[in-house]
Write a protein that holds these residues in place. Sequence first.
Motif, mmCIF file in Angstrom:
data_model
loop_
_atom_site.group_PDB
_atom_site.id
_atom_site.type_symbol
_atom_site.label_atom_id
_atom_site.label_comp_id
_atom_site.label_asym_id
_atom_site.label_seq_id
_atom_site.Cartn_x
_atom_site.Cartn_y
_atom_site.Cartn_z
ATOM 1 N N ARG A 143 -38.596 2.394 -13.786
ATOM 2 C CA ARG A 143 -37.754 3.537 -12.851
ATOM 3 C C ARG A 143 -36.688 3.999 -13.684
ATOM 4 O O ARG A 143 -36.181 5.098 -13.682
ATOM 5 N N ALA A 144 -35.676 3.112 -14.166
ATOM 6 C CA ALA A 144 -34.458 3.338 -14.964
ATOM 7 C C ALA A 144 -34.739 4.445 -16.019
ATOM 8 O O ALA A 144 -33.955 5.421 -16.135
ATOM 9 N N SER A 145 -35.840 4.391 -16.721
ATOM 10 C CA SER A 145 -35.911 5.230 -18.014
ATOM 11 C C SER A 145 -37.126 6.410 -17.553
ATOM 12 O O SER A 145 -36.965 7.322 -18.244
ATOM 13 N N GLY A 146 -37.950 6.102 -16.548
ATOM 14 C CA GLY A 146 -39.087 7.193 -16.443
ATOM 15 C C GLY A 146 -40.094 6.997 -17.464
ATOM 16 O O GLY A 146 -40.767 7.654 -17.261
ATOM 17 N N ASN A 147 -40.098 6.116 -18.287
ATOM 18 C CA ASN A 147 -40.932 6.126 -19.291
ATOM 19 C C ASN A 147 -42.134 4.920 -19.097
ATOM 20 O O ASN A 147 -42.027 4.258 -18.148
ATOM 21 N N PRO A 148 -43.245 5.199 -19.651
ATOM 22 C CA PRO A 148 -44.277 4.340 -19.369
ATOM 23 C C PRO A 148 -43.764 2.816 -19.634
ATOM 24 O O PRO A 148 -43.056 2.513 -20.777
ATOM 25 N N LYS A 149 -44.128 1.769 -19.299
ATOM 26 C CA LYS A 149 -44.015 0.281 -19.329
ATOM 27 C C LYS A 149 -44.808 -0.350 -20.391
ATOM 28 O O LYS A 149 -44.481 -1.096 -21.160
#
Length: 210
Positions: A179-185
Amino acid sequence: MSTDVELQCRCGEIHGWLRDASPSTSNRVVCYCDDCQAFLHHLGRAELLDERGGSDIVQVAPSMISFDRGSELVAALRLTPKGLYRWYASCCKTPLGNSLTPSVPFIGIVTELLQQAPSARPCDEVFGAPRGRILGKFAIGEPPPGSLKPNVRLLAHTIRKLIRWKLRGNAWPHPFFDRASGNPKYPVAVLSTAERDALRPLCGPRPARA
């Protein structure tokens, strides 16, 4: 009535839950597109396709899904640089879900993931029968009835679901994106043009070998 559905990959290393599952909280379709076929061929899991090359998919809000074991084994594949994220278990090649970015809040679960746990129930009991069959022009053999033309009722139902999930903030928590970065985990690979082209002859409507 809604229920919690246990999620498990084929080998059992990845485990999780789909919360509040019911026909009213989901959207079940059978997709015959060549991309869905290509993905399963790439994983070596073409046996999950039906006899016409269809993938049985249950679309749900991201916030309904969580994993409590084995998430470090999650990986993703994109057939093209801008294609769907197609998440899978790297341990046993079980497809986990298809998604776009969280701005379009849905995950399409291939029903294999819903059928591996000891507590699994038939998908028809939990989600109801598929609401429609789409992209039949890629089907192997005779396209299933109703799959060639746009299904206006299904499209309207899907759009209503997406709008409702977005307005309610059901993109978060997301099982696959931070959520913080919006990037895939998790790791994401993109097929090369050559890799993608090698899969096309395996897919409908006229596969080199079915």
